[in-house]
Design a protein around this motif. Sequence first.
Motif, PDB file in Angstrom:
ATOM      1  N   VAL A   1       5.473  15.226  28.285  1.00  0.00           N
ATOM      2  CA  VAL A   1       4.511  16.413  28.446  1.00  0.00           C
ATOM      3  C   VAL A   1       5.041  17.507  29.186  1.00  0.00           C
ATOM      4  O   VAL A   1       5.334  17.277  30.524  1.00  0.00           O
ATOM      5  CB  VAL A   1       2.903  15.903  28.767  1.00  0.00           C
ATOM      6  CG1 VAL A   1       2.147  17.237  28.576  1.00  0.00           C
ATOM      7  CG2 VAL A   1       2.399  14.772  27.876  1.00  0.00           C
ATOM      8  N   GLN A   2       5.017  18.769  28.784  1.00  0.00           N
ATOM      9  CA  GLN A   2       5.262  20.057  29.660  1.00  0.00           C
ATOM     10  C   GLN A   2       4.231  20.764  29.437  1.00  0.00           C
ATOM     11  O   GLN A   2       3.612  21.102  28.523  1.00  0.00           O
ATOM     12  CB  GLN A   2       6.235  20.385  28.631  1.00  0.00           C
ATOM     13  CG  GLN A   2       7.140  21.718  29.432  1.00  0.00           C
ATOM     14  CD  GLN A   2       8.250  22.120  28.511  1.00  0.00           C
ATOM     15  OE1 GLN A   2       9.064  21.391  27.846  1.00  0.00           O
ATOM     16  NE2 GLN A   2       8.597  23.224  28.866  1.00  0.00           N
ATOM     17  N   VAL A   3       3.752  21.255  30.804  1.00  0.00           N
ATOM     18  CA  VAL A   3       2.717  22.136  30.633  1.00  0.00           C
ATOM     19  C   VAL A   3       3.336  23.413  31.381  1.00  0.00           C
ATOM     20  O   VAL A   3       4.184  23.388  32.283  1.00  0.00           O
ATOM     21  CB  VAL A   3       1.471  21.740  31.899  1.00  0.00           C
ATOM     22  CG1 VAL A   3       0.870  20.645  30.820  1.00  0.00           C
ATOM     23  CG2 VAL A   3       1.917  21.457  32.822  1.00  0.00           C
ATOM     24  N   GLY A   4       2.787  24.555  31.065  1.00  0.00           N
ATOM     25  CA  GLY A   4       3.315  25.917  31.551  1.00  0.00           C
ATOM     26  C   GLY A   4       2.119  27.014  31.710  1.00  0.00           C
ATOM     27  O   GLY A   4       0.875  26.738  31.443  1.00  0.00           O
TER      28      GLY A   4
ATOM     29  N   PHE B   1       0.104  26.780  28.661  1.00  0.00           N
ATOM     30  CA  PHE B   1       0.456  26.082  27.285  1.00  0.00           C
ATOM     31  C   PHE B   1       0.628  24.715  27.556  1.00  0.00           C
ATOM     32  O   PHE B   1       1.266  24.127  28.838  1.00  0.00           O
ATOM     33  CB  PHE B   1       1.781  26.669  26.680  1.00  0.00           C
ATOM     34  CG  PHE B   1       3.087  26.598  27.026  1.00  0.00           C
ATOM     35  CD1 PHE B   1       3.774  25.441  27.143  1.00  0.00           C
ATOM     36  CD2 PHE B   1       3.277  27.526  28.166  1.00  0.00           C
ATOM     37  CE1 PHE B   1       4.990  25.245  28.079  1.00  0.00           C
ATOM     38  CE2 PHE B   1       4.335  27.418  28.882  1.00  0.00           C
ATOM     39  CZ  PHE B   1       5.322  26.376  28.623  1.00  0.00           C
TER      40      PHE B   1
ATOM     41  N   GLN C   1       2.026  21.132  20.262  1.00  0.00           N
ATOM     42  CA  GLN C   1       2.427  22.544  21.016  1.00  0.00           C
ATOM     43  C   GLN C   1       0.808  23.072  20.957  1.00  0.00           C
ATOM     44  O   GLN C   1       0.371  23.277  19.991  1.00  0.00           O
ATOM     45  CB  GLN C   1       3.445  23.013  20.308  1.00  0.00           C
ATOM     46  CG  GLN C   1       4.037  24.093  20.949  1.00  0.00           C
ATOM     47  CD  GLN C   1       5.336  24.888  20.446  1.00  0.00           C
ATOM     48  OE1 GLN C   1       5.863  24.204  19.610  1.00  0.00           O
ATOM     49  NE2 GLN C   1       5.871  25.900  20.945  1.00  0.00           N
TER      50      GLN C   1
ATOM     51  N   LYS D   1       3.029  21.358  25.830  1.00  0.00           N
ATOM     52  CA  LYS D   1       3.903  21.177  24.722  1.00  0.00           C
ATOM     53  C   LYS D   1       4.463  19.522  24.829  1.00  0.00           C
ATOM     54  O   LYS D   1       4.472  19.249  26.182  1.00  0.00           O
ATOM     55  CB  LYS D   1       5.207  21.905  24.989  1.00  0.00           C
ATOM     56  CG  LYS D   1       5.956  22.109  23.533  1.00  0.00           C
ATOM     57  CD  LYS D   1       7.156  22.916  23.967  1.00  0.00           C
ATOM     58  CE  LYS D   1       8.465  22.371  23.223  1.00  0.00           C
ATOM     59  NZ  LYS D   1       9.608  22.916  23.542  1.00  0.00           N
TER      60      LYS D   1
END
Lengths: 281, 151, 789
Positions: free
Chosen positions: B110-113, B86, B79, B88
Amino acid sequence: MIPAAFDYSRPQTLEEAVNLLAQHGEAAKLLAGGHSLIPALKLRLAQPKTVIDIGRIADLSYIREQDGRIVVGAMTTHHAIETSALLEEKCPLLPEVARHIGDVQVRNRGTLAGSIVHADPAADWPAAILALDAEMETVGPDGPRVIAAKKFFVDLFQTALRSDEILREIRFPVTAKSVAYVKTVQRASGFAIAGVAVVVDAPRMTVSVGITGVAAKAYRATAVETKLAGQSLSAENMAAAAAKAANRVEPLGDIHASSEYRAHLAQLNTRRALVLAASRA
Amino acid sequence: MIIQGTHTIAAAPAHVFDRLMEPAFLQQAIPGCEKLEKTGEDEYIAHLKLGIGSIKGSYAGKVRLTDRQPPHKFTMHLQGSGGPGFVKGTSAIELKAEGEATELHYSANVQVGGLIAAVGSRVIEAVAKKLAGEFFLKFSAIVEHDVKPER
Amino acid sequence: MKSGTSNGYFGQALKRVEDPRLIKGIATYVDDLRLPGLLHAAILRSPHAHARILGVKTEAAKNLPGVAGVFTGTDINPACGLVPCASSMPGLKAPRHTMLAGDRVYFVGHPVVVVVAASPAIARDALDLIEVDYDSLPAVTNPEKALEKDSPLTHPDQGTNVAFTWLLANGDVDGLFAQADRVIKQRIVHQRLTPMAIEPRGCVASYHAGEGSLTLWTSTQIPHLLRTLLPGVIGVAENKIRIITPEVGGGFGSKLDLYVEEAMCSHLAMRLGSPVKWIEGRRENAMSTIHGRDQIGDYELAVKNDGTVLAIKARTIADIGSYLQLLTPTIPTLTGLMICGCYKLKAVRFELTGVYTNKMATDAYRGAGRPEATYAIERLMDLAAAELGLDPAKIRQKNFPKPGEFPFQTATGLMYDSGNYQRALKKAQELARWDALLRQREQARQAGRLFGIGLSTYVEICGLGPSKIMAAGGWEWGCVRLEMSGKVTVITGTTPHGQGQETSFAQIVGDRLGVPMEDIVVLRGDTASAHYGRDTYGSRATAVGGTALIMSVDKIIAKAKILAGALLGASAKKIDFRNGRFWVKGKPKNAIDWKRLGQEAYEAKNLPANLEPGLEASSFFEPKNCTYPFGTHIVAVEVERETGDVKIVKYVAVDDCGPQVNPLLVEGQVQGGIAHSLGQVLFERTVYDENGQLLTGEFTDYPMPRARDIPEYVIGSTVTPSPSNPMGVKGVGEAGTIGANPAIANAVMDALAPLGIRHLDLPLLPEKLWRAIEEKTAGRKMKKPRSQS
Ligand SMILES: Cc1cc2nc3c(=O)[nH]c(=O)nc-3n(C[C@H](O)[C@H](O)[C@H](O)COP(=O)(O)OP(=O)(O)OC[C@H]3O[C@@H](n4cnc5c(N)ncnc54)[C@H](O)[C@@H]3O)c2cc1C
């Protein structure tokens, strides 16, 4: 949409600019037309400490024929290329590509060098740079250097240019009229989902194909070129060759086009560009 | 977004696994990693400076390892956040012996924000793959020569 | 128009008087305002769709030179009320909509911290110095999955993702479905859209501590509603609030809300004792100004083999995002009310579930609920025609009410005021050269091309509306004043923001008073001059606001007759009035004009006893019914097989908005509306990824229709006056959007019909079409791309 603070300098000569760049190193950014850099500054994706505006350096904007080649200065705008009679005559792919870029305002400010140094994987110029086997001449602390098109685009947003170098001039061969650029636009941004530049060299019976927008960097469709080398440009031959336009690349996928559709458009636009270029022979 | 890949490293799984647990090795291999510190059992903090063209950003993050089964597999949770947004993600890493070498397979969710998700959607996958590729290239080189990097 | 006087302005295609200042760039928008001591606000927004806030560090930001204050939810929320929602839906679950996030964020763009500083740049710099520690939580992004038992919750404290349920049921639905020869079923997804007004939102708040009064300049459609609502949020009394709406660069429903930023800037101006300005950025606009549409419906239409439609059923889900804005729950109910379209359906059942998701709230967006209805019923009519082998025009005609049947009561309980749907359809077919178009399609098809013709016959609801159906009054107010100089000041309680009523209201008043338009000024958008009003939305301004002006003009004329009589030595009854002149019957040579009357009215030396000085009148108009404009759009398209690109070959629009005050303005509204639809049908969509990240937050990713996308329109009209107001006008602000969606979509689906493709959801992106074509022609099974949600 307000950039972070930066220092601004406006060198009068290329030498001065090279020195400034050497002095500030990675913390500096060159500003040409600003149409890629300024959006990045406003989003604060780029936060250089110093911006070096090369827009006022005398004589970086020119289009000339020199020693049998076409040379274009770094600060030459898309618009100047679009409207150049010399290019229309001697290297018609360039005005054709220029017409596909953004809108009039963008073309009035944006430069050829800025676009290729930025190396956006969906920018239009890289397709032409590759298809024409252009040469990039740079200047840096160690003097001038020439980079061939095939070596220039390294990865997305990444070129072979070193951070202390300035791209000074781009050189192109004189070509016949048998060239074409076929582009599918990403409707929102105007950039390419699949842009294909084709140069047909009828006497030598070769074609060269540069493709942008499809993969993480623009590429030469060598499988297409090999298939057509020495062949007649019949409709069947061109279609069969075009089917190889996305071979050995990993097409990007996003909300605007899946990788499958991008690959399809690469093939389709290659076929269409080949047909168009051949018809202009 | 699922990113997966397989890399072959010319060293035995046990060796590769060990090296993957050593911050000093990892820091060398992770693109843009300026700092990687162990903060607890299977927990690390990291500082990264990553740049794609003119888009540069600093990220600070936490890494946690679970499901550790040497030398076969482990799961990495990451994270991180920085100016442009970000990241995560969770990645399952599996090692398999392939003769003398190790075949390492990773599958990351993968998660991007934030800004990177908003303006980078078209290239995020390519960037992630590129970074992963760079990591394994360097990591393999380091492991294969097994020179302990200087800090 | 019947009126004692006429300059003949009514019905003239006059250029807009407001245009020169807009075109020359000398109009005043909110961001052009400069006040002494002005501070600038910037807002830190959540990058997470759903997260717990573990901590916020603001020290560094506070210490930045030039920063006047940094405020979190803890600082602001206790001092302010909640963002209001005007819907009175029974059983509505409403989360507390505070100014800033409390301990959780519920959508990407949720305001978390506000910074106020001496310049916009310092405020922006300060945002980068704030650290927020988030613990991200599962986001709810799919409204259908949100209804499953084990779904995460958008607002865990609500215990459910269901915001409300609503049922509209009339007539013997089950009986009629039992009688049906066929039931046409279709699931339709109405995608989410971003309004993208060219001027984002923005406001300046200034508080006068001495007077205790607040002035708020804001880019809004509803200054009056704001003045009604703001006291509840900031604690300043209504009569101490003045709202000014300078020029507004587009609203389309998205500025029909009280937004957090307006209330918060007002609060901060009071708190800091300095005026505070906030200007929204484009990305902020995309993520934190309301979105439109976003319904999923399962529709069923009961039909007889001869094409008679009997009844309609719908089960719909509205993905309303994470909070309620002003009219959020009401919008999808308009879909229910209009679901019968132009047809004599005998029964209806419309079940609606409003669902919370971790996205921006939805609310009114051009058409507001009606485009969904028209699109659904018009798709169903086409599907019915196709299944029964009937001509799409004939099946529609068969089910229209006859002109003599108006006012016509629909199965949903509305009373359509007037209509001649047959005439509009016929005229559109003539303009489109229908038979030639059919031949053209035949030829194209024989040549293997994908050519399609689409039709939509629509009716919509405008002129909102009778107060009994509105949340807080549906009347309108207007004032007309003859100045001492003989010039005329018109003040409207509507708030035109691009519709052109500075022109059309001057036309209306100029005609009726017999005064040249050049002598008339139309004031709007300032609660200090327009004391009351219900503002501009739902295509209501001319029908309702225009009528209030006519009433006022008539009062002035009546009073002027008394005054003229006194001056001419006759009783008011003996006074004739025409073309701005008053005379004693039979003696037109001896007439007096407004200029003289203005002077006399205000100098007040020769007034008859009991006549007040001045010549000013104001009126409230309370409409008895809404208005129901209608029309027919016909579209021909060609789809390129190899790419899926759609090219519009022909566009014909015939709209009936009653008598047209200014046909140029009508045409402009129709064209703009169609452009909106073209975007919705062919490419616009708001995309959130599965984690609730907004992927269409910039113009680089949210495609807007551009000039080059717009086809040559053939625009015609019919005129069927409304009995709902004296001018008979209906409204035209949303007609284009409502009529065009199904016409374009039906044309594309007709083009694909020979391949056996029955229905595709909007937007009809080239890739979607290409895939459908490939699957049918190459028999290739395509895997659904992750990116084409
Ligand atoms: C609305 C809009 C639409 C657009 N549409 C398109 C499109 O359809 N197709 C397309 O291809 N592009 C498009 N562009 C991008 C446009 O072409 C840019 O102008 C171009 O990419 C960058 O050129 P520039 O001169 O503006 O460079 P800048 O933005 O000034 O610089 C870009 C980068 O190059 C570096 N740089 C510039 N010059 C030099 C040099 N001589 N030596 C070394 N480094 C240098 C800068 O430091 C910077 O990193 C669009 C841009 C906008 C804003």
